[in-house]
Design an enzyme around this catalytic site. Sequence first.
Site, short mmCIF file in Angstrom:
data_model
loop_
_atom_site.label_atom_id
_atom_site.label_comp_id
_atom_site.label_asym_id
_atom_site.label_seq_id
_atom_site.Cartn_x
_atom_site.Cartn_y
_atom_site.Cartn_z
CB ALA A 7 -39.40 89.79 -39.20
CB CYS A 8 -35.49 92.77 -42.06
SG CYS A 8 -35.99 92.91 -43.78
CB SER A 9 -36.67 97.69 -41.62
OG SER A 9 -35.85 97.82 -40.47
N GLY A 11 -38.52 93.70 -45.08
CA GLY A 11 -38.61 92.36 -45.67
C GLY A 11 -37.69 92.20 -46.86
CD GLN A 39 -40.47 97.69 -38.18
OE1 GLN A 39 -39.26 97.50 -38.10
NE2 GLN A 39 -41.05 98.77 -37.70
#
Length: 104
Positions: A7-9, A11, A39
Amino acid sequence: MKKILLACSSGMSTSLLVEKMKAHARSIGEEAEIWAVGQEQAKQEMAKADVVLIGPQMSFLKGDLQKEAAKYGISVEVINMVAYGMADGKAAYEQAISLMGGTR
């Protein structure tokens, strides 16, 4: 099959890392489902995962995500910053496997 959620800010920044992790898993003969989300989707998606790795830019959310992950008995950890920055699929994959207790 190992199921690894990144997961990142948004994707997007983890998409290259996902591909490199998949390539590494294939190269060592392991089956792994590895996917990335933003996220806002992480909590819903973690129900399908064995482990969750989050981008360094999301480290401030680790505690909140860990509380949700505890419901599923899985770990949440920030991706090693060097591995993330270099899109080192091998290192990120090994980090995920170690969080799962070696194998699952």
